[in-house]
Design a protein around this motif. Sequence first.
Motif, PDB file in Angstrom:
ATOM      1  N   UNK A  44       0.849  -1.185   0.000  1.00 50.38           N
ATOM      2  CA  UNK A  44       0.000   0.000   0.000  1.00 50.38           C
ATOM      3  C   UNK A  44       0.884   1.233   0.000  1.00 50.38           C
ATOM      4  N   UNK A  45       0.498   2.235  -0.739  1.00 52.83           N
ATOM      5  CA  UNK A  45       1.255   3.488  -0.783  1.00 52.83           C
ATOM      6  C   UNK A  45       0.528   4.509   0.070  1.00 52.83           C
ATOM      7  N   UNK A  46       1.242   5.104   1.015  1.00 51.47           N
ATOM      8  CA  UNK A  46       0.682   6.154   1.842  1.00 51.47           C
ATOM      9  C   UNK A  46       0.967   7.485   1.152  1.00 51.47           C
ATOM     10  N   UNK A  47      -0.055   8.172   0.658  1.00 46.16           N
ATOM     11  CA  UNK A  47       0.184   9.425  -0.071  1.00 46.16           C
ATOM     12  C   UNK A  47       0.724  10.543   0.807  1.00 46.16           C
ATOM     13  N   UNK A  48       0.678  10.363   2.115  1.00 41.70           N
ATOM     14  CA  UNK A  48       1.162  11.386   3.043  1.00 41.70           C
ATOM     15  C   UNK A  48       2.494  11.017   3.668  1.00 41.70           C
ATOM     16  N   UNK A  49       3.233  10.136   3.018  1.00 41.99           N
ATOM     17  CA  UNK A  49       4.503   9.673   3.558  1.00 41.99           C
ATOM     18  C   UNK A  49       5.647  10.098   2.647  1.00 41.99           C
ATOM     19  N   UNK A  50       6.725  10.566   3.253  1.00 42.85           N
ATOM     20  CA  UNK A  50       7.954  10.865   2.527  1.00 42.85           C
ATOM     21  C   UNK A  50       9.029   9.945   3.087  1.00 42.85           C
ATOM     22  N   UNK A  51       9.722   9.254   2.200  1.00 44.50           N
ATOM     23  CA  UNK A  51      10.831   8.386   2.584  1.00 44.50           C
ATOM     24  C   UNK A  51      12.115   8.971   2.021  1.00 44.50           C
ATOM     25  N   UNK A  52      13.097   9.126   2.877  1.00 38.21           N
ATOM     26  CA  UNK A  52      14.378   9.690   2.475  1.00 38.21           C
ATOM     27  C   UNK A  52      15.381   8.566   2.299  1.00 38.21           C
ATOM     28  N   UNK A  53      16.246   8.682   1.308  1.00 40.33           N
ATOM     29  CA  UNK A  53      17.292   7.679   1.127  1.00 40.33           C
ATOM     30  C   UNK A  53      18.555   8.326   0.598  1.00 40.33           C
ATOM     31  N   UNK A  54      19.583   7.553   0.449  1.00 33.94           N
ATOM     32  CA  UNK A  54      20.892   8.087   0.070  1.00 33.94           C
ATOM     33  C   UNK A  54      20.930   8.675  -1.334  1.00 33.94           C
ATOM     34  N   UNK A  55      19.989   8.275  -2.190  1.00 34.97           N
ATOM     35  CA  UNK A  55      19.988   8.706  -3.578  1.00 34.97           C
ATOM     36  C   UNK A  55      18.921   9.736  -3.905  1.00 34.97           C
ATOM     37  N   UNK A  56      18.084  10.099  -2.941  1.00 37.40           N
ATOM     38  CA  UNK A  56      16.995  11.027  -3.204  1.00 37.40           C
ATOM     39  C   UNK A  56      15.875  10.839  -2.204  1.00 37.40           C
ATOM     40  N   UNK A  57      14.629  10.815  -2.694  1.00 32.90           N
ATOM     41  CA  UNK A  57      13.498  10.663  -1.790  1.00 32.90           C
ATOM     42  C   UNK A  57      12.281  10.141  -2.541  1.00 32.90           C
ATOM     43  N   UNK A  58      11.315   9.650  -1.764  1.00 28.85           N
ATOM     44  CA  UNK A  58      10.028   9.229  -2.297  1.00 28.85           C
ATOM     45  C   UNK A  58       8.960  10.026  -1.568  1.00 28.85           C
ATOM     46  N   UNK A  59       8.027  10.581  -2.324  1.00 28.77           N
ATOM     47  CA  UNK A  59       6.902  11.331  -1.752  1.00 28.77           C
ATOM     48  C   UNK A  59       5.631  10.695  -2.281  1.00 28.77           C
TER      49      UNK A  59
END
Length: 181
Positions: A37-52
């Motif tokens: 499931x994708x949470x539209x209100x979640x931001x994930x940070x990683x070493x190469x960028x991010x997911x929003x």
Amino acid sequence: MRLVLIGVAAISLAACDSGTVPSPADRQSGQLTNMTEIDPNLVSLNRDGLTAGSESFFFAAGQSEVNAAVARALGKASESGEIKECGAGPMEYSSYAGGLTVNFQDGSLVGWFLDEEAESITVPGGYGIGTPRAEIEAIDGFTMIEDSTLGEEFIISGQVAGFLKEDALSMLYAGTQCFFR
């Protein structure tokens, strides 16, 4: 020759699949591969960028696209501006709720930093602001940056870095920053 070039292009495109972001066709059909499931209100940070939400961005992604996706997840930027005098060159930034700031140069995402605890923002390894020092030091690849003029600075496996203060994690970052050392 044309067929060889088409074949190389197809292989190159297939190799770019991160396996974590659904294709546009899967998103439209409602089928999410490799994700529960994708949470539209979640931001994930990683070493190469991010997911929003459902959109992932590597460093070098377009500024307007990144800002739009992060704003959909966290709300409108609380502050945006430009730092003209930066060791890495002029930089623009946007700051969002939860202590997230994203950095841009020449219209492209170049870095992020996080300095508050936020339930809507996840970081690599599941640690976050306030994680005890002993837990951070136990992470594989943890190394203190000796002689940092900014405080107790560390890096993890040469990718994600941060600062410790009062025996806890106080800030994380990846990519290009405008720190004056």
